[in-house]
Design a protein around this motif. Structure first.
Motif, PDB file in Angstrom:
ATOM      1  N   ALA A 143     -15.472  10.226  -1.500  1.00 38.95           N
ATOM      2  CA  ALA A 143     -15.379   8.863  -0.970  1.00 38.95           C
ATOM      3  C   ALA A 143     -14.808   8.891   0.442  1.00 38.95           C
ATOM      4  O   ALA A 143     -13.915   9.674   0.755  1.00 38.95           O
ATOM      5  N   SER A 144     -15.335   8.032   1.287  1.00 39.23           N
ATOM      6  CA  SER A 144     -14.825   7.909   2.649  1.00 39.23           C
ATOM      7  C   SER A 144     -13.587   7.013   2.652  1.00 39.23           C
ATOM      8  O   SER A 144     -13.200   6.440   1.626  1.00 39.23           O
ATOM      9  N   ILE A 145     -12.971   6.872   3.828  1.00 42.00           N
ATOM     10  CA  ILE A 145     -11.782   6.030   3.940  1.00 42.00           C
ATOM     11  C   ILE A 145     -12.126   4.581   3.640  1.00 42.00           C
ATOM     12  O   ILE A 145     -11.406   3.891   2.905  1.00 42.00           O
ATOM     13  N   GLY A 146     -13.266   4.120   4.172  1.00 37.18           N
ATOM     14  CA  GLY A 146     -13.672   2.738   3.920  1.00 37.18           C
ATOM     15  C   GLY A 146     -13.978   2.485   2.460  1.00 37.18           C
ATOM     16  O   GLY A 146     -13.585   1.458   1.895  1.00 37.18           O
ATOM     17  N   LYS A 147     -14.696   3.409   1.829  1.00 34.79           N
ATOM     18  CA  LYS A 147     -15.032   3.249   0.417  1.00 34.79           C
ATOM     19  C   LYS A 147     -13.781   3.293  -0.447  1.00 34.79           C
ATOM     20  O   LYS A 147     -13.656   2.534  -1.419  1.00 34.79           O
ATOM     21  N   THR A 148     -12.833   4.155  -0.093  1.00 37.54           N
ATOM     22  CA  THR A 148     -11.576   4.222  -0.838  1.00 37.54           C
ATOM     23  C   THR A 148     -10.806   2.924  -0.721  1.00 37.54           C
ATOM     24  O   THR A 148     -10.236   2.436  -1.710  1.00 37.54           O
ATOM     25  N   PHE A 160       0.825  -1.209   0.000  1.00 39.46           N
ATOM     26  CA  PHE A 160       0.000   0.000   0.000  1.00 39.46           C
ATOM     27  C   PHE A 160       0.858   1.258   0.000  1.00 39.46           C
ATOM     28  O   PHE A 160       0.439   2.292  -0.542  1.00 39.46           O
ATOM     29  N   ARG A 161       2.026   1.206   0.607  1.00 37.20           N
ATOM     30  CA  ARG A 161       2.936   2.349   0.563  1.00 37.20           C
ATOM     31  C   ARG A 161       3.404   2.644  -0.854  1.00 37.20           C
ATOM     32  O   ARG A 161       3.721   3.795  -1.186  1.00 37.20           O
ATOM     33  N   GLY A 162       3.473   1.599  -1.692  1.00 35.93           N
ATOM     34  CA  GLY A 162       3.938   1.777  -3.058  1.00 35.93           C
ATOM     35  C   GLY A 162       2.885   2.325  -4.005  1.00 35.93           C
ATOM     36  O   GLY A 162       3.209   2.697  -5.140  1.00 35.93           O
ATOM     37  N   ILE A 163       1.629   2.395  -3.589  1.00 36.70           N
ATOM     38  CA  ILE A 163       0.570   2.950  -4.434  1.00 36.70           C
ATOM     39  C   ILE A 163       0.568   4.475  -4.290  1.00 36.70           C
ATOM     40  O   ILE A 163       0.583   4.994  -3.173  1.00 36.70           O
ATOM     41  N   PRO A 164       0.559   5.212  -5.396  1.00 32.76           N
ATOM     42  CA  PRO A 164       0.593   6.687  -5.313  1.00 32.76           C
ATOM     43  C   PRO A 164      -0.571   7.250  -4.507  1.00 32.76           C
ATOM     44  O   PRO A 164      -1.720   6.813  -4.640  1.00 32.76           O
ATOM     45  N   LYS A 165      -0.278   8.243  -3.684  1.00 36.70           N
ATOM     46  CA  LYS A 165      -1.318   8.858  -2.857  1.00 36.70           C
ATOM     47  C   LYS A 165      -2.320   9.649  -3.689  1.00 36.70           C
ATOM     48  O   LYS A 165      -3.433   9.929  -3.232  1.00 36.70           O
ATOM     49  N   ALA A 166      -1.911  10.020  -4.905  1.00 36.55           N
ATOM     50  CA  ALA A 166      -2.810  10.803  -5.753  1.00 36.55           C
ATOM     51  C   ALA A 166      -4.109  10.054  -6.056  1.00 36.55           C
ATOM     52  O   ALA A 166      -5.165  10.672  -6.231  1.00 36.55           O
ATOM     53  N   GLU A 226      -5.752   8.007  -4.003  1.00 33.95           N
ATOM     54  CA  GLU A 226      -6.650   8.174  -2.855  1.00 33.95           C
ATOM     55  C   GLU A 226      -7.148   9.610  -2.744  1.00 33.95           C
ATOM     56  O   GLU A 226      -8.326   9.843  -2.420  1.00 33.95           O
ATOM     57  N   GLU A 227      -6.275  10.581  -2.999  1.00 32.58           N
ATOM     58  CA  GLU A 227      -6.683  11.980  -2.906  1.00 32.58           C
ATOM     59  C   GLU A 227      -7.781  12.302  -3.906  1.00 32.58           C
ATOM     60  O   GLU A 227      -8.709  13.068  -3.613  1.00 32.58           O
TER      61      GLU A 227
END
Length: 314
Positions: A204-209, A188-194, A196-197
């Motif tokens: 979207a909520s944290i759970g939905k994301t 999960f650290r390797g997935i770009p934060k963009a 999720e942003e």
């Protein structure tokens, strides 16, 4: 002069490295395959071949009686079903809980998260025997923080049932769970934060994301964790023989196979050929390994791709 023109230092270096890799792969393959081939050879031998000086690998008297004896004493098909159910349930629950924990450590920053993650890493290093006694006593007198005695007047004994495996899997505290959390955390650290942003901007909520975006992209980590969890649970003898003393699962059946065979044949362990007991036990081990070998042959391509993408090697 002509030979040196075609044989350069780079070619010699490349050939030497190829030869070294061949030696390493051949040696590693021998270490892995030799016990399996030896057990196959032993399983198809007759008892008389044990004392024949000319029989080493290929039996003089081919027989399948060892398989029949091992399967009968192990109650093989029921044992296979029980072990498959146990390994499958724990694998699914462990993967789900460790994915949630790994995502929380990777993306949700909270006070004390680094200390908790250090504790997760510590569970990988600390031998499970160090916490066996408190876990055993807690499961023997399970109280759920005092709630169960408050309602029923007594604690509940969860030993000799599947509940210890279910509870430890749900709480991400099962066999090798620390390693699985670490794998998900690194992925999960390797997935770009963009990514999720963008989901947060869309509302979207944290759970939905997590369930709609992050989890579908984590298929390589999911496959790796599920295969590791299934194989380790299948081969586990430490927790299984502690929590399930009377259930028909592979580890308990293999540990009691020589004694049960001796009772089955002669009624006493002292009057049975110990070499023959070892032969049937090797056959039982081969029968226990067979489903895992078939599983690996079916999913080896997906497994190799998943390991490469999760960054475990390389």
């Amino acid at each position: 002069m002509t030979i040196s023109k075609y044989i350069t230092f780079d070619k010699v270096k490349r050939w030497s490295w190829s030869f070294v890799r061949f030696i390493l792969m051949a040696g590693l393959s021998f270490v892995i395959l030799y016990p399996i081939l030896q057990k196959i050879s032993t399983a198809i031998k007759h008892q008389s071949d044990l004392y024949s000086p000319i029989v080493i690998w290929i039996p003089e008297n081919f027989t399948l009686e060892n398989f029949k004896s091992a399967m009968s004493i192990m109650n093989y098909w029921d044992t296979l079903f029980n072990t498959t159910v146990l390994a499958t349930v724990t694998t699914i629950l462990t993967t789900a809980s460790c994915a949630l924990a790994g995502y929380a450590f990777a993306r949700l920053k909270f006070k004390g998260s680094k200390i908790l993650f250090a504790g997760v890493i510590l569970t990988i290093l600390v031998p499970p025997t160090t916490i066996l006694i408190p876990m055993y006593m807690n499961l023997r007198d399970f109280s759920l923080g005092g709630i169960i005695p408050l309602l029923t007047g007594d604690t509940v004994n969860l030993l000799d049932s599947y509940w210890p495996f279910i509870l430890t899997s749900i709480t991400a505290n099962s066999l090798k769970a620390g390693l699985y959390i670490f794998i998900f955390n690194q992925f999960f650290r390797g997935i770009p934060k963009a990514i999720e942003e963008a989901a947060y901007i869309d509302g979207a909520s944290i759970g939905k994301t997590f369930f709609r975006i992050m989890l579908p992209n984590a298929k390589p980590a999911i496959v790796t964790v599920m295969l590791f969890s299934f194989v380790w649970q299948w081969n586990d003898s430490f927790y299984t023989t502690t929590y399930l003393t009377s259930a028909d699962v592979m580890s308990t059946q293999l540990s009691s196979l020589p004694h049960n065979l001796a009772i089955y044949l002669e009624g006493s362990t002292s009057s049975v050929d110990p070499f023959y007991l070892s032969m049937v036990q090797d056959t039982g081990i081969l029968l226990a390994m067979l489903p895992l070998i078939l599983l690996y042959l079916l999913v080896q391509r997906h497994f190799v791709e998943s390991v490469n993408r999760t960054g475990i090697v390389g």
